[in-house]
Each structure stands twice: as C-alpha cells, then as structure tokens.
Write a protein that holds these residues in place. Structure first.
Motif, PDB file in Angstrom:
ATOM      1  N   ALA B  44      16.142  20.041   1.814  1.00  7.46           N
ATOM      2  CA  ALA B  44      16.383  21.423   1.368  1.00  7.46           C
ATOM      3  C   ALA B  44      15.392  22.350   2.068  1.00  7.46           C
ATOM      4  O   ALA B  44      14.727  23.181   1.441  1.00  7.46           O
ATOM      5  CB  ALA B  44      16.239  21.509  -0.151  1.00  7.46           C
ATOM      6  N   GLY B  45      15.253  22.167   3.381  1.00  5.22           N
ATOM      7  CA  GLY B  45      14.307  22.953   4.176  1.00  5.22           C
ATOM      8  C   GLY B  45      14.495  24.446   3.970  1.00  5.22           C
ATOM      9  O   GLY B  45      15.620  24.917   3.778  1.00  5.22           O
ATOM     10  N   VAL B  46      13.399  25.162   4.029  1.00  5.40           N
ATOM     11  CA  VAL B  46      13.440  26.603   3.747  1.00  5.40           C
ATOM     12  C   VAL B  46      12.916  27.375   4.952  1.00  5.40           C
ATOM     13  O   VAL B  46      11.885  27.036   5.516  1.00  5.40           O
ATOM     14  CB  VAL B  46      12.567  26.943   2.515  1.00  5.40           C
ATOM     15  CG1 VAL B  46      12.507  28.456   2.302  1.00  5.40           C
ATOM     16  CG2 VAL B  46      13.117  26.253   1.278  1.00  5.40           C
ATOM     17  N   LYS B  47      13.669  28.393   5.345  1.00  4.03           N
ATOM     18  CA  LYS B  47      13.227  29.312   6.391  1.00  4.03           C
ATOM     19  C   LYS B  47      12.737  30.583   5.695  1.00  4.03           C
ATOM     20  O   LYS B  47      13.456  31.152   4.869  1.00  4.03           O
ATOM     21  CB  LYS B  47      14.409  29.613   7.322  1.00  4.03           C
ATOM     22  CG  LYS B  47      14.081  30.525   8.466  1.00  4.03           C
ATOM     23  CD  LYS B  47      13.471  29.777   9.613  1.00  4.03           C
ATOM     24  CE  LYS B  47      13.277  30.713  10.818  1.00  4.03           C
ATOM     25  NZ  LYS B  47      12.412  30.094  11.824  1.00  4.03           N
ATOM     26  N   LEU B  48      11.536  30.997   6.026  1.00  5.17           N
ATOM     27  CA  LEU B  48      10.948  32.148   5.347  1.00  5.17           C
ATOM     28  C   LEU B  48      11.085  33.411   6.195  1.00  5.17           C
ATOM     29  O   LEU B  48      10.858  33.383   7.406  1.00  5.17           O
ATOM     30  CB  LEU B  48       9.460  31.902   5.082  1.00  5.17           C
ATOM     31  CG  LEU B  48       9.100  30.734   4.161  1.00  5.17           C
ATOM     32  CD1 LEU B  48       7.600  30.438   4.249  1.00  5.17           C
ATOM     33  CD2 LEU B  48       9.490  31.042   2.733  1.00  5.17           C
ATOM     34  N   SER B  49      11.443  34.488   5.535  1.00  7.56           N
ATOM     35  CA  SER B  49      11.414  35.779   6.222  1.00  7.56           C
ATOM     36  C   SER B  49       9.975  36.294   6.210  1.00  7.56           C
ATOM     37  O   SER B  49       9.127  35.789   5.473  1.00  7.56           O
ATOM     38  CB  SER B  49      12.326  36.777   5.500  1.00  7.56           C
ATOM     39  OG  SER B  49      11.793  37.053   4.217  1.00  7.56           O
ATOM     40  N   LEU B  66       3.302  29.337   9.000  1.00 12.77           N
ATOM     41  CA  LEU B  66       4.601  28.957   9.540  1.00 12.77           C
ATOM     42  C   LEU B  66       5.737  29.567   8.722  1.00 12.77           C
ATOM     43  O   LEU B  66       5.613  29.755   7.509  1.00 12.77           O
ATOM     44  CB  LEU B  66       4.733  27.426   9.552  1.00 12.77           C
ATOM     45  CG  LEU B  66       3.645  26.681  10.343  1.00 12.77           C
ATOM     46  CD1 LEU B  66       3.768  25.171  10.142  1.00 12.77           C
ATOM     47  CD2 LEU B  66       3.733  27.037  11.820  1.00 12.77           C
ATOM     48  N   ASP B  67       6.847  29.823   9.428  1.00 12.44           N
ATOM     49  CA  ASP B  67       7.970  30.461   8.724  1.00 12.44           C
ATOM     50  C   ASP B  67       9.019  29.446   8.252  1.00 12.44           C
ATOM     51  O   ASP B  67      10.138  29.816   7.917  1.00 12.44           O
ATOM     52  CB  ASP B  67       8.612  31.523   9.621  1.00 12.44           C
ATOM     53  CG  ASP B  67       9.216  30.925  10.885  1.00 12.44           C
ATOM     54  OD1 ASP B  67       9.116  29.686  11.073  1.00 12.44           O
ATOM     55  OD2 ASP B  67       9.783  31.686  11.686  1.00 12.44           O
ATOM     56  N   SER B  68       8.663  28.182   8.272  1.00 12.14           N
ATOM     57  CA  SER B  68       9.601  27.185   7.730  1.00 12.14           C
ATOM     58  C   SER B  68       8.827  26.139   6.943  1.00 12.14           C
ATOM     59  O   SER B  68       7.642  25.901   7.193  1.00 12.14           O
ATOM     60  CB  SER B  68      10.396  26.528   8.857  1.00 12.14           C
ATOM     61  OG  SER B  68       9.528  25.837   9.725  1.00 12.14           O
ATOM     62  N   PHE B 171       4.720  29.192  -3.088  1.00 16.65           N
ATOM     63  CA  PHE B 171       5.992  28.989  -2.371  1.00 16.65           C
ATOM     64  C   PHE B 171       7.066  28.513  -3.352  1.00 16.65           C
ATOM     65  O   PHE B 171       8.203  29.014  -3.353  1.00 16.65           O
ATOM     66  CB  PHE B 171       5.773  27.958  -1.259  1.00 16.65           C
ATOM     67  CG  PHE B 171       7.035  27.417  -0.653  1.00 16.65           C
ATOM     68  CD1 PHE B 171       7.768  28.152   0.263  1.00 16.65           C
ATOM     69  CD2 PHE B 171       7.498  26.140  -1.003  1.00 16.65           C
ATOM     70  CE1 PHE B 171       8.937  27.636   0.830  1.00 16.65           C
ATOM     71  CE2 PHE B 171       8.651  25.629  -0.453  1.00 16.65           C
ATOM     72  CZ  PHE B 171       9.380  26.374   0.459  1.00 16.65           C
ATOM     73  N   HIS B 172       6.694  27.582  -4.206  1.00 16.76           N
ATOM     74  CA  HIS B 172       7.650  27.069  -5.191  1.00 16.76           C
ATOM     75  C   HIS B 172       8.078  28.178  -6.140  1.00 16.76           C
ATOM     76  O   HIS B 172       9.264  28.347  -6.444  1.00 16.76           O
ATOM     77  CB  HIS B 172       7.017  25.908  -5.971  1.00 16.76           C
ATOM     78  CG  HIS B 172       7.819  25.478  -7.151  1.00 16.76           C
ATOM     79  ND1 HIS B 172       7.599  25.964  -8.430  1.00 16.76           N
ATOM     80  CD2 HIS B 172       8.871  24.617  -7.256  1.00 16.76           C
ATOM     81  CE1 HIS B 172       8.463  25.413  -9.261  1.00 16.76           C
ATOM     82  NE2 HIS B 172       9.253  24.592  -8.578  1.00 16.76           N
ATOM     83  N   ASP B 173       7.081  28.942  -6.596  1.00 13.22           N
ATOM     84  CA  ASP B 173       7.389  29.979  -7.574  1.00 13.22           C
ATOM     85  C   ASP B 173       8.328  31.040  -6.998  1.00 13.22           C
ATOM     86  O   ASP B 173       9.234  31.534  -7.680  1.00 13.22           O
ATOM     87  CB  ASP B 173       6.079  30.634  -8.031  1.00 13.22           C
ATOM     88  CG  ASP B 173       6.285  31.537  -9.221  1.00 13.22           C
ATOM     89  OD1 ASP B 173       6.587  31.015 -10.317  1.00 13.22           O
ATOM     90  OD2 ASP B 173       6.171  32.775  -9.070  1.00 13.22           O
ATOM     91  N   ILE B 174       8.111  31.362  -5.737  1.00 15.24           N
ATOM     92  CA  ILE B 174       8.903  32.434  -5.118  1.00 15.24           C
ATOM     93  C   ILE B 174      10.211  31.919  -4.525  1.00 15.24           C
ATOM     94  O   ILE B 174      11.249  32.591  -4.617  1.00 15.24           O
ATOM     95  CB  ILE B 174       8.053  33.143  -4.039  1.00 15.24           C
ATOM     96  CG1 ILE B 174       6.897  33.883  -4.713  1.00 15.24           C
ATOM     97  CG2 ILE B 174       8.884  34.078  -3.164  1.00 15.24           C
ATOM     98  CD1 ILE B 174       5.832  34.406  -3.759  1.00 15.24           C
ATOM     99  N   MET B 175      10.198  30.726  -3.973  1.00 16.21           N
ATOM    100  CA  MET B 175      11.371  30.277  -3.209  1.00 16.21           C
ATOM    101  C   MET B 175      12.198  29.184  -3.888  1.00 16.21           C
ATOM    102  O   MET B 175      13.377  29.031  -3.587  1.00 16.21           O
ATOM    103  CB  MET B 175      10.904  29.742  -1.833  1.00 16.21           C
ATOM    104  CG  MET B 175      10.128  30.729  -0.999  1.00 16.21           C
ATOM    105  SD  MET B 175      11.049  32.235  -0.589  1.00 16.21           S
ATOM    106  CE  MET B 175      12.420  31.552   0.351  1.00 16.21           C
TER     107      MET B 175
END
Lengths: 291, 178
Positions: B44-49, B66-68, B171-175
């Motif tokens: 469930a990889g995440v790409k961050l803006s 890093l943005d991922s 990161f968990h809380d936001i994404m």
C-alpha cells in the motif's frame, strides 16, 4: 622512502570515525572501548624563495576511555628538502633527509555536549607535544608544547551538513642545538625561547552522497614571542574531501595561505604572506581505521 | 610534489574497496517478525505531495526527505492487524534501513533494524532499547533522554531512529489513519 612509507600506510588503511577536515577538529569522541589508528601526512611547500618541501608524518592511536573521554598517542617523523633558501634565525642552509623520527604527541579529549543530542556539541581538547627536530629547517631543536582547544560542532539537515568551530592556544618552550659553520653574520639563537600561539578555526562539510563529504575550512593562527611580540599571523583556507566507511575513512585537504604577516624574510616573493614558519600551501592526507 | 601525487593515489585505491552492510532482516523476514500471525501483506505504498510532506514535518517536527513511503497492510484472513512500514534514516555514513509496525489502533507494535552499515551505534538493535517505543502513539513526546533513553556511544543512531518513529506516527495519522 616513499615505497617504505606506502607499505606502512597500506598496512594501516581501512576504517571510520569522523575527522571530516584536515585542520579543524570536531567535538565528538570515540565510544567507550573503541580504538582507532590514524596516519597523517602533511606536505608543506614553497617559502617564496629557493626550494622548500617538507612532509610531516604522524601515526596516532586513539582509544575511547569512556563515551565522553578519549586519549591518543602519536609518533611523528619529518622529511625535508630545502635548497637555496637562507632565512636569518630560522633556516641556516640546505638540508635534505628522507624520513627521521621527530617526536611524539599525547592528546586528551572530553565531550561535554554531544551534537547528535544537544543543541550543539562541545568538547575540550588537550595535547602535549615533544619535538626534537625543527619542522621549518630540519635542524636539531627541542620543543615542548602544551595546547588547549575548545571544540564546537553542530549538525544541520539531519547530520548531512556539519559545522565545526575551534578556539585554542598553545604554549611552547623551545631550545635549539648549536650549529657549526653557520653563514657569516647568521643569527641562530640557542637560548631557550617561549612562544604563545592563538588559533581560531572553522569548517563546514556536506555529505553530498552516501559516505562522501565535501567541505571547506579556514584557520587563523598568530604567535607571540617574548622578544618580538607578535611574531607571525596567517590565514589559511581550503577545501577538504572526506570518505567515511564502516571500517576506515580518509580525508584529503588542501590548505593555502591567503594572508599572513609579522616577521618576513627579505627574499620571499610575496610580502602579503608569512613564509618563515609557514609555507604558501599545504596538502594533508589522513587515513584512519578502527578495530 | 611527486611524493604527494603518489600519496593521493593511495586513498583512491583504498576507496575502491567495497563497503558492506549488515543485513538483519529482509522485508519478508521483518514482516514475519512484526506480524507473525499475518496471512497477507498487501502493498500500500504512498506517494506524498509537497503539501502532505510539509504537513507531516509540521506535525512531527522532523524533516521529511522522501516523497514516497513503502507501506504494507497486514491482515489475518480478512482481519486488519496493522501497518508495516519500511523506512530509511540517515546514519553517520549511510542510511539505516528499518521497519516500523503499527497495530490496528496506531500504536507502535515493533521496531526492527533491517540493515545497519555504521561502524558504531549497532546497539540500537538491542531489544530493550527498541521496546521503549512499544505502545507509543501519535502525539507521544519521543525525545531522546526524555521518554526515550539514549545509548551512550550510539547517540546519532538513537536520535535518528527516534525521530523516524515520530515522523512515521505523524505519517500514519495524516495518511493512513482509517
């Protein structure tokens, strides 16, 4: 001489604690029980007249007594080749030898604050130095020095950008040996002399890829002596390149004299520099290994 | 000057010698260590803006490089067990690869060091040190020498793993929070 020394150095090469710079020092100490060996080679050249080359060799062992306190012991040697250079009171004539034991040095370092945890890293560094050869002329000279420095270090960008600052002084007692057949009228005092040197250094190093740091450092040194007051001052600065791996590290630094003054010798070709006790430039290589 | 060139050539040879890393866990073995009862790990990889990166930085106080982010969803049959996240933090010379496991309620379930390449600081693998993070949730102070004990001689690694946990909880809380 070079072949012998190369074998010697190769036998030592391989390891890692951070001496990111050639001349200025960081505040971190070795962890308790850790040991490292360093080989320093400093090439000094050009006094603005005649021919002058010298290499300072230093083999140092450092041990982490505690996580905040480390101790070191170093053996030093000197190589020199000077021709056609006469500096009254300092360089009495030509001298050439390949590799001579010149003295030893003991160092202590205590870290009060750690840069990885505290807002800034701070440490005190003490060294006690004995030389039996004059590093400028290669002549016999007994020199005892005690140095104290306050070392600061600050991490930026998660430790990828590192700043260090040094401030310190060194007190020196020196006595030259008599020399036969000095040039007519040449001053070569053999009475004991006392000197006090102040130094201020700073450096910035950036890890541009894993394991590799590129940096720049600058050092101001000035020395005071009983008879002449301020005997010399110099500004040196230059780039440094550092590689640090799991078992070893290496640092290569180029240090050019940007400005200098105090005593000068009449034959020097640049009177904006101090070229009696310093040269126009230095190149320093340090290799360290842990075990 | 000839001498100097010879000496300069030496480190080039030494530098050519390869560095090696100590690999303690592959992704699969770390997943099993963190969630031994899991039957599936769904990527469930995440790409961050940029905005999301800034939000995580602001929330955690830790820089986001890093943005991922490599993330897996751990389940036992259909039951959601938690998140498995692989991350890298800066070591003295190279990156430290580590994994954070978060339970279904967002608490730290496990911290695993996967690859360590540094000369000093390997003590962060000590189970007692890593156990300090268990149960920590978003909003925990996570400050070295405060609610997280430092290991003397391994301060740099302790600091960056601690910061890494703090950042990933944000990161968990936001994404990821469901």
């Amino acid at each position: 001489m070079t072949v012998t020394a190369t074998v010697y150095l190769t036998a030592l090469a391989v390891r890692a604690d951070e001496q990111l710079f050639g001349y200025v020092k960081g505040s971190e100490t070795l962890p308790k029980g850790a040991s490292e060996i360093y080989q320093w080679i400093t090439y000094r050249a050009d006094k603005g007249a005649g021919h002058y080359e010298a290499i300072d060799w230093k083999t140092e062992f450092e041990y982490g007594v505690s996580d905040r306190f480390s101790a070191s012991l170093a053996l030093k040697s000197l190589s020199i080749d000077t021709r056609g250079l006469l500096v009254d009171g300092y360089v009495p004539g030509d001298k050439k030898f390949g590799f001579r034991f010149s003295g030893f040095e003991a160092g202590l370092k205590y870290s009060f604050l750690q840069p990885a945890k505290d807002p800034i890293g701070l440490a005190m560094y003490w060294s006690f130095d004995y030389d039996m050869l004059d590093p400028h002329s290669g002549q016999d000279k007994d020199t005892l020095s005690a140095e104290m420095q306050l070392l600061a270090q600050k991490y930026f960008l998660d430790g990828r950008l590192i700043w260090v600052g040094n401030i310190g002084y060194e007190a020196t007692y020196a006595k030259r040996a008599e020399i036969a057949n000095l040039p007519v009228g040449f001053d070569w005092p053999t009475d004991p002399e006392m000197e006090l040197e102040l130094k201020f250094g700073t450096g910035l190093s950036y890890r541009f890829v894993q394991n590799w740091y590129i940096g720049a450092e600058a050092l101001y040194e000035t020395e005071f002596e009983t008879e002449v007051g301020q005997e010399r001052w110099t500004w040196f600065a230059g780039p440094s390149l550092h590689y640090g791996g799991k078992r070893w590290w290496a640092t290569l630094a180029y240090f050019a004299q940007l400005a200098g003054g105090g005593e000068q010798h009449p034959a020097q070709d640049d009177f904006n520099l101090h070229l009696i006790e310093k040269t126009k430039y230095e190149i320093r290589l340090k290799v360290g290994l842990n075990f | 000057m000839r001498n100097v060139i010879q000496w300069v050539a030496l480190p080039a040879l030494v530098v050519a010698a390869p560095c090696y890393a100590t690999v303690y866990h592959t992704v699969e073995s770390a997943q099993q260590a963190c969630f031994p009862e899991a039957t599936q790990f769904a990527s469930a990889g995440v790409k961050l803006s940029k905005e999301q990166m800034r939000a995580i930085e602001k929330d955690s106080g830790v820089r986001v490089r890093l943005d991922s982010q490599r993330v897996w969803r751990a389940t036992k049959n259909a039951e959601f067990l938690g998140w498995f996240i692989v991350d890298e933090v800066i070591g003295k010379h190279e990156f430290i690869t580590w994994a954070l496991a978060l339970s279904a309620d967002g608490g730290v379930q496990s911290v695993e060091v996967m690859e360590y390449r540094e000369t000093y600081g390997y003590q962060i693998r000590n189970a007692d040190w890593r156990a300090q993070f268990l149960g920590k949730k978003h909003g925990a102070k996570l400050k070295l020498d405060d609610d997280v004990k430092n290991i003397s001689g391994a301060t740099f690694s302790c600091r960056h793993i601690t910061d890494g946990v703090k950042r990933l909880l944000s990161f968990h809380d936001i994404m990821l929070k469901q």
